[in-house]
Design a protein around this motif. Structure first.
Motif, PDB file in Angstrom:
ATOM      1  N   VAL A  81     -12.220   2.657  -2.235  1.00 32.80           N
ATOM      2  CA  VAL A  81     -11.088   2.044  -2.939  1.00 32.80           C
ATOM      3  C   VAL A  81     -10.105   3.121  -3.414  1.00 32.80           C
ATOM      4  CG1 VAL A  81     -10.422   0.764  -5.013  1.00 32.80           C
ATOM      5  CG2 VAL A  81     -12.355  -0.012  -3.634  1.00 32.80           C
ATOM      6  N   ALA A  82     -10.614   4.212  -3.973  1.00 36.92           N
ATOM      7  CA  ALA A  82      -9.743   5.288  -4.440  1.00 36.92           C
ATOM      8  C   ALA A  82      -8.975   5.907  -3.286  1.00 36.92           C
ATOM      9  CB  ALA A  82     -10.573   6.346  -5.157  1.00 36.92           C
ATOM     10  N   SER A  83      -9.641   6.111  -2.156  1.00 30.77           N
ATOM     11  CA  SER A  83      -9.004   6.725  -0.997  1.00 30.77           C
ATOM     12  C   SER A  83      -7.890   5.841  -0.437  1.00 30.77           C
ATOM     13  CB  SER A  83     -10.057   7.000   0.089  1.00 30.77           C
ATOM     14  OG  SER A  83      -9.444   7.533   1.237  1.00 30.77           O
ATOM     15  N   LYS A  84      -8.147   4.538  -0.332  1.00 31.89           N
ATOM     16  CA  LYS A  84      -7.157   3.631   0.242  1.00 31.89           C
ATOM     17  C   LYS A  84      -5.945   3.411  -0.672  1.00 31.89           C
ATOM     18  CE  LYS A  84     -10.201   0.904   3.252  1.00 31.89           C
ATOM     19  NZ  LYS A  84     -10.748  -0.452   3.524  1.00 31.89           N
ATOM     20  N   ASN A  85      -6.185   3.452  -1.956  1.00 29.62           N
ATOM     21  CA  ASN A  85      -5.115   3.081  -2.891  1.00 29.62           C
ATOM     22  C   ASN A  85      -4.382   4.266  -3.513  1.00 29.62           C
ATOM     23  OD1 ASN A  85      -5.227  -0.005  -3.322  1.00 29.62           O
ATOM     24  ND2 ASN A  85      -7.375   0.627  -3.385  1.00 29.62           N
ATOM     25  N   MET A  86      -4.826   5.483  -3.247  1.00 28.26           N
ATOM     26  CA  MET A  86      -4.205   6.616  -3.919  1.00 28.26           C
ATOM     27  C   MET A  86      -2.725   6.726  -3.596  1.00 28.26           C
ATOM     28  SD  MET A  86      -5.304  10.618  -4.065  1.00 28.26           S
ATOM     29  CE  MET A  86      -6.659  10.258  -5.170  1.00 28.26           C
ATOM     30  N   ARG A  87      -2.364   6.745  -2.337  1.00 23.47           N
ATOM     31  CA  ARG A  87      -0.961   6.902  -1.970  1.00 23.47           C
ATOM     32  C   ARG A  87      -0.107   5.696  -2.389  1.00 23.47           C
ATOM     33  NH1 ARG A  87      -0.479   9.111   4.057  1.00 23.47           N
ATOM     34  NH2 ARG A  87       1.708   9.154   3.402  1.00 23.47           N
ATOM     35  N   PRO A  88      -0.562   4.456  -2.141  1.00 25.63           N
ATOM     36  CA  PRO A  88       0.255   3.326  -2.608  1.00 25.63           C
ATOM     37  C   PRO A  88       0.475   3.336  -4.124  1.00 25.63           C
ATOM     38  CG  PRO A  88      -1.386   2.575  -1.040  1.00 25.63           C
ATOM     39  CD  PRO A  88      -1.721   3.991  -1.340  1.00 25.63           C
ATOM     40  N   LEU A  89      -0.584   3.660  -4.885  1.00 25.80           N
ATOM     41  CA  LEU A  89      -0.420   3.643  -6.333  1.00 25.80           C
ATOM     42  C   LEU A  89       0.422   4.819  -6.816  1.00 25.80           C
ATOM     43  CD1 LEU A  89      -3.883   2.450  -7.667  1.00 25.80           C
ATOM     44  CD2 LEU A  89      -1.788   1.151  -7.327  1.00 25.80           C
ATOM     45  N   VAL A  90       0.374   5.945  -6.107  1.00 22.73           N
ATOM     46  CA  VAL A  90       1.289   7.041  -6.437  1.00 22.73           C
ATOM     47  C   VAL A  90       2.729   6.570  -6.262  1.00 22.73           C
ATOM     48  CG1 VAL A  90       2.175   9.268  -5.673  1.00 22.73           C
ATOM     49  CG2 VAL A  90      -0.263   8.960  -5.983  1.00 22.73           C
ATOM     50  N   GLY A  91       2.985   5.906  -5.150  1.00 23.10           N
ATOM     51  CA  GLY A  91       4.338   5.396  -4.906  1.00 23.10           C
ATOM     52  C   GLY A  91       4.762   4.387  -5.952  1.00 23.10           C
ATOM     53  N   GLY A  92       3.873   3.451  -6.291  1.00 18.47           N
ATOM     54  CA  GLY A  92       4.214   2.449  -7.297  1.00 18.47           C
ATOM     55  C   GLY A  92       4.472   3.066  -8.661  1.00 18.47           C
ATOM     56  N   THR A  93       3.651   4.050  -9.016  1.00 16.33           N
ATOM     57  CA  THR A  93       3.838   4.716 -10.301  1.00 16.33           C
ATOM     58  C   THR A  93       5.150   5.495 -10.331  1.00 16.33           C
ATOM     59  OG1 THR A  93       1.446   4.917 -10.580  1.00 16.33           O
ATOM     60  CG2 THR A  93       2.826   6.364 -11.925  1.00 16.33           C
ATOM     61  N   LEU A  94       5.472   6.186  -9.241  1.00 14.77           N
ATOM     62  CA  LEU A  94       6.714   6.936  -9.182  1.00 14.77           C
ATOM     63  C   LEU A  94       7.926   6.013  -9.262  1.00 14.77           C
ATOM     64  CD1 LEU A  94       5.948   9.683  -6.508  1.00 14.77           C
ATOM     65  CD2 LEU A  94       6.205   9.973  -8.977  1.00 14.77           C
ATOM     66  N   VAL A  95       7.834   4.843  -8.619  1.00 14.93           N
ATOM     67  CA  VAL A  95       8.938   3.886  -8.698  1.00 14.93           C
ATOM     68  C   VAL A  95       9.171   3.477 -10.151  1.00 14.93           C
ATOM     69  CG1 VAL A  95       9.621   1.527  -8.153  1.00 14.93           C
ATOM     70  CG2 VAL A  95       8.748   3.007  -6.357  1.00 14.93           C
ATOM     71  N   GLY A  96       8.082   3.199 -10.878  1.00 17.22           N
ATOM     72  CA  GLY A  96       8.218   2.843 -12.288  1.00 17.22           C
ATOM     73  C   GLY A  96       8.827   3.959 -13.110  1.00 17.22           C
ATOM     74  N   ILE A  97       8.441   5.197 -12.804  1.00 22.68           N
ATOM     75  CA  ILE A  97       8.986   6.346 -13.546  1.00 22.68           C
ATOM     76  C   ILE A  97      10.449   6.573 -13.191  1.00 22.68           C
ATOM     77  CG2 ILE A  97       8.826   8.846 -13.831  1.00 22.68           C
ATOM     78  CD1 ILE A  97       5.788   8.563 -13.431  1.00 22.68           C
ATOM     79  N   ILE A  98      10.764   6.533 -11.887  1.00 25.33           N
ATOM     80  CA  ILE A  98      12.126   6.814 -11.434  1.00 25.33           C
ATOM     81  C   ILE A  98      13.111   5.776 -11.958  1.00 25.33           C
ATOM     82  CG2 ILE A  98      13.579   6.925  -9.367  1.00 25.33           C
ATOM     83  CD1 ILE A  98      11.183   8.202  -7.940  1.00 25.33           C
ATOM     84  N   ALA A  99      12.624   4.566 -12.209  1.00 26.48           N
ATOM     85  CA  ALA A  99      13.513   3.525 -12.732  1.00 26.48           C
ATOM     86  C   ALA A  99      14.136   3.938 -14.058  1.00 26.48           C
ATOM     87  CB  ALA A  99      12.739   2.219 -12.894  1.00 26.48           C
ATOM     88  N   PHE A 100      13.439   4.780 -14.816  1.00 28.13           N
ATOM     89  CA  PHE A 100      13.951   5.225 -16.112  1.00 28.13           C
ATOM     90  C   PHE A 100      14.576   6.622 -16.045  1.00 28.13           C
ATOM     91  CE2 PHE A 100      10.779   2.043 -17.084  1.00 28.13           C
ATOM     92  CZ  PHE A 100      11.341   1.334 -18.132  1.00 28.13           C
ATOM     93  N   ALA A 101      14.578   7.233 -14.866  1.00 31.01           N
ATOM     94  CA  ALA A 101      15.079   8.599 -14.737  1.00 31.01           C
ATOM     95  C   ALA A 101      16.546   8.752 -15.130  1.00 31.01           C
ATOM     96  CB  ALA A 101      14.850   9.110 -13.312  1.00 31.01           C
ATOM     97  N   PRO A 102      17.439   7.814 -14.795  1.00 31.92           N
ATOM     98  CA  PRO A 102      18.837   7.990 -15.212  1.00 31.92           C
ATOM     99  C   PRO A 102      18.992   8.151 -16.719  1.00 31.92           C
ATOM    100  CG  PRO A 102      18.673   6.249 -13.578  1.00 31.92           C
ATOM    101  CD  PRO A 102      17.266   6.614 -13.937  1.00 31.92           C
TER     102      PRO A 102
END
Length: 842
Positions: free
Chosen positions: A430-451
């Motif tokens: 589960v960790a192996s399959k979801n690491m990259r997708p969850l990294v992307g999802g987390t970054l999207v949430g962070i980048i939304a507040f970057a401005p």
């Protein structure tokens, strides 16, 4: 190696890390700095330069211009705004945003500013200066008290306040204690000129006596054997009676006369006062307390309260210290509300997961959320991000986002375990399959507040901790999802049941309905995509109706009432109006307390409060209400009352808004070389604002022109009697305002001695031509009428404003109650921008 596998194989390391986060988070919660608002850097300093007797135009050309020319050479300076008024130059210097990133940077800029101002003093005309630089303009005095004492004189109340100030400065963490509203004392010597002339007394001798009597002058030392003894003569003025008993002589006969026989000597307060403060109908003095940068305002507030409690025993009976605004309590309530929100969020998460994923999964997610919040607080503390309304808001926003990563991992492991697979194997997969997708999802949430975190400007600086806190919280949620969550799943989830096989498991009713929906969507691609586009277009259309406004209204239970009389109004008239308004507002239901200010605003006790500069035609009520939900109805009631009862003034009733700001909501700025043309353009813009019908408090920042009296001095007549224009001006000043003649020393106070005419001569403008002017050549006093052609009056600008050495005027307005600023702007802006501007104007 897989993070999930590492965490399961090395639980001791994870346990130590978890303990550090939990203990560190609790320590951070208890110790980290706490404020109401972020420590927003106000990059503004003020430069005040007196030029007594000069007109606004003379101040602009002879004082403001050389100072602006000098300061524009500073590379750190962004803009210089100036106000030139009668006898005073006021410069507002703003440092570039990209230069100042810290208080230490600003201190360097202010030091250079002072050096440049000092260098420019040699370019000022005689009689001007010295300039005073105020770089504490942005200090916030978050603990604000008002001291009242019915029956006490203003001087007695000032003595009590001075003692309180000395004691409060001793409290740990207190940086400054500032006092406002004190009434300065003065001793007025009101000489009856006609009586003095009848006795043959020389007024110049009277004034010389007053000037020299209390001057501190060395008298030398006496050699006595092996010692030297200092000689200290006595005879200094030590009472009002001593001033009255001063002897003045008749130059012709040598006869002497007591000063008290020809003058009324009175000890009173400076007239007119610069500022008047009242609290709940009683005269008051304000005390503001500012904390050291980075200190916990809650702890400092508690220490200040303990100090005041200990001083109650020494306060005179009847003197009360009223708590008008206490940032420590406001912040403490915010922190408690945040803690309540965290607990509520944890309960909601756990209960929801209990229902949909089972008890053990709920416990796992609850522990993960708690650990994530603790780690976030610890990292905020270490990173220097304090608790305030923006960072707390970011934490609350993060609560709804940081569970996502953990839910994905927990659900994946739970499904695998229920399928009969080994926990370690499932966790790794589960960790192996979801690491990259969850990294992307987390970054999207962070980048939304970057401005918000990286945008330039004041607003972004005020809100940038929103980005950093969300980034920290989501970053830890991702890290714990791949470490702590698999470890908790490994130890808390039940072992796989014997012979479990998900292929043979039957779907529940909800899952069957969900699969049917998915099949239908996939089978009807055109319809599904069309519906999606239609929903999106509809949302964009509806979004146009959303009201535009970045910062919401504050929930502080306070209302502000600003009142402006026409320029030139006396402070006595303003005071009379404010007393009437104060009495009405105090009787309204829902009003807890009323602070009345005349002539000037209060201390900056909130970051979003910007005090008005000294202006005798200005008054303000700071109204504290029982509940912020009453603010809107009270605003409407007070505004309606003020509009009907005070037609001569302009009244604006409003509530605080969070975030930086100030001034009017809408301003049209015109720049150019001719003041008359600029006034005409501003009047046209104000006419557009008034015609809209939904704009209020329409005015311009030059304010109206004021009448002035101009006795026309005759060079020929003056030369005949030996009286110059300077002597005429000095005689007029002596008669109406008074002239400083010396000091009366009382302890550590220096009380000025001021000579002026008696009230019957001073307050009657028709006696101007009969005013006696003494000729220094002959010593004879002649009426003013003999050295002027005629008394006249005219109109002139009371204030001349410039921006970066260019004349500029602002036509200003605010939206009416219920009107959105952006809507009003969109209606009036095209009309004003369509003006046909003369060449050289913009």
């Amino acid at each position: 190696m897989n993070l999930a596998v590492l965490s399961i194989r090395y639980p001791l390391f994870c346990g130590i890390f978890t303990a550090i986060c939990l203990v560190g988070g609790w320590m951070a919660y208890e110790r980290m700095p706490r404020f109401e608002d972020p420590e927003f850097t106000i990059r503004i300093a003020k430069v005040f330069t007196p030029y007594p007797g000069a007109s606004p135009a003379e101040v602009m050309n002879e004082v403001t211009e050389p100072l602006e020319t000098k300061l524009q050479q500073l590379p750190e300076v962004k803009t210089i705004d100036s106000v030139s008024s009668a006898g005073m130059s006021e410069l507002t210097v703003e440092v570039r945003f990209d230069y100042s990133t810290s208080r230490s940077d600003l201190q360097v800029a202010w030091t250079k500013l002072r050096n440049y101002v000092n260098d420019a003093q040699g370019d000022l005309p005689p009689g001007a200066g010295p300039s005073v630089v105020n770089d504490d303009f942005g200090d916030v005095f978050g603990i604000y008290y008002l001291v009242t004492g019915p029956g006490f004189s203003a001087a007695e109340l000032s003595d009590v306040v001075d003692e309180l100030r000395r004691e409060l400065l001793l409290v740990d963490g207190v940086a400054k204690v500032q006092v406002i509203g004190e009434q300065d004392e003065a001793i007025y010597v009101e000489v009856a000129r006609q009586q003095a002339a009848a006795l043959g007394v020389s007024l110049n001798d009277v004034y010389d006596t007053l000037t020299q009597q209390n001057t501190v002058t060395p008298a030398g030392q006496l050699r006595l054997g092996d010692s030297r003894i200092e000689i200290v003569p006595t005879g200094a003025i030590d009472s009002v009676e001593a001033i009255e008993n001063l002897l003045v002589s008749n130059d012709g006969t040598g006869a002497v006369t007591r000063l008290g026989d020809i003058a009324n000597v009175v000890r009173t307060y400076v007239d007119p006062p610069e500022q008047i403060i009242r609290y709940d109908g009683k005269p008051a003095i304000g005390i503001g307390i500012a904390n050291l940068p980075g200190e916990n305002v809650v702890q400092i507030g508690d220490a200040v309260e303990r100090k005041l409690d200990s001083l109650q025993a020494i306060l005179p009976w009847g003197v009360e210290v009223h708590d008008f605004y206490h940032q420590g309590r406001v912040v403490d309530e915010s922190i408690k509300s945040f803690a309540s929100n965290v607990v509520s969020a944890l309960v909601i998460v756990v209960v929801t997961l209990f229902v949909f994923m089972g008890f053990r999964s709920g416990v796992i997610m609850g522990l993960t959320v708690l650990l994530t919040m603790a780690a976030t607080l610890l990292f905020m503390w270490l990173g220097g991000v304090p608790m305030h309304r923006i960072s707390l808001g970011a934490l609350i926003i993060s609560l709804g986002m940081l569970v996502d990563n953990g839910v994905v991992i927990t659900d994946g492991i739970l499904v695998g375990v229920n399928a009969g697979r080994k926990k370690l194997e499932v966790a790794a997969e589960v960790a192996s399959k979801n690491m990259r997708p969850l990294v992307g999802g987390t970054l999207v949430g962070i980048i939304a507040f970057a401005p918000i975190g990286f945008a330039p400007g004041d607003t972004a600086e005020f809100t940038n901790s929103l980005f950093w806190v969300v980034m920290i919280a989501l970053g830890f949620s991702w890290l714990f999802a791949f470490t702590i969550t698999p470890l908790l799943c490994y130890h808390l989830l039940p072992s796989p049941p014997e012979g479990a096989n998900t292929d043979k498991a039957e779907d529940g009713r909800f899952m069957r309905m969900y699969k049917q929906l998915i099949r239908a969507v996939l089978a009807n691609k055109t319809l599904s995509l069309g519906a999606t586009v239609a929903i999106f277009v509809s949302a964009m259309m509806v979004f146009q109706t959303v009201k535009v406004g970045f910062f919401p209204a504050s929930t502080s239970p306070q209302i502000v009432v600003d009142y402006y009389l026409p320029e030139g109004a006396a402070i006595e008239r303003t005071t009379a109006d404010m007393l009437r308004m104060e009495a009405h507002v105090r009787d309204l239901d829902g009003v807890d307390a009323v602070q009345t200010l005349v002539g000037q605003g209060a201390l900056r006790y909130m970051l979003v409060y910007d005090a008005e500069s000294v202006s005798p035609n200005y008054g303000q009520l700071l109204v504290r209400t029982d509940d912020y939900r009453l603010n809107e109805s009270l605003i409407q009631a007070i505004q309606a009352y003020a509009d009907s009862e005070f037609p001569d003034g302009q009244t604006k009733v409003w509530r605080f808004r969070m975030g930086p700001g100030g001034g009017s909501k809408i301003e049209a700025v015109f720049s150019g070389p001719d003041p008359a043309v600029l006034r005409n353009l501003a009047n046209q813009a104000k006419a557009v604002m008034a015609a809209d019908g939904r704009a209020v408090l329409i005015r311009d920042d030059w304010r109206r022109q004021v009448p002035i009296m101009t006795p026309v001095y005759s060079q020929n007549k003056g030369e005949r009697v030996g009286i110059t224009r300077t002597q005429v001006a000095e005689a007029l000043e002596e008669n109406f305002d008074g002239v400083h003649r010396g000091f009366y020393r009382e302890g550590d106070e220096l009380i000025p001695i001021i000579s002026r005419a008696p009230a019957n001569e001073r307050l009657n403008p028709w006696t101007v031509t009969a005013l006696p002017v003494v000729s220094p050549a002959t010593g004879i006093a002649v009426p003013l009428a003999q050295v002027i052609d005629r008394p006249a009056s005219t109109w002139r600008d009371a204030r001349i404003l410039r921006t970066d050495r260019v004349l500029s005027i602002k036509a200003q307005c605010d939206p009416a109650l219920g009107e959105v600023t952006n809507d009003l702007l969109s209606r009036i802006r095209p009309q004003i921008e369509a003006f046909d501007l003369p060449a050289g104007y913009r």
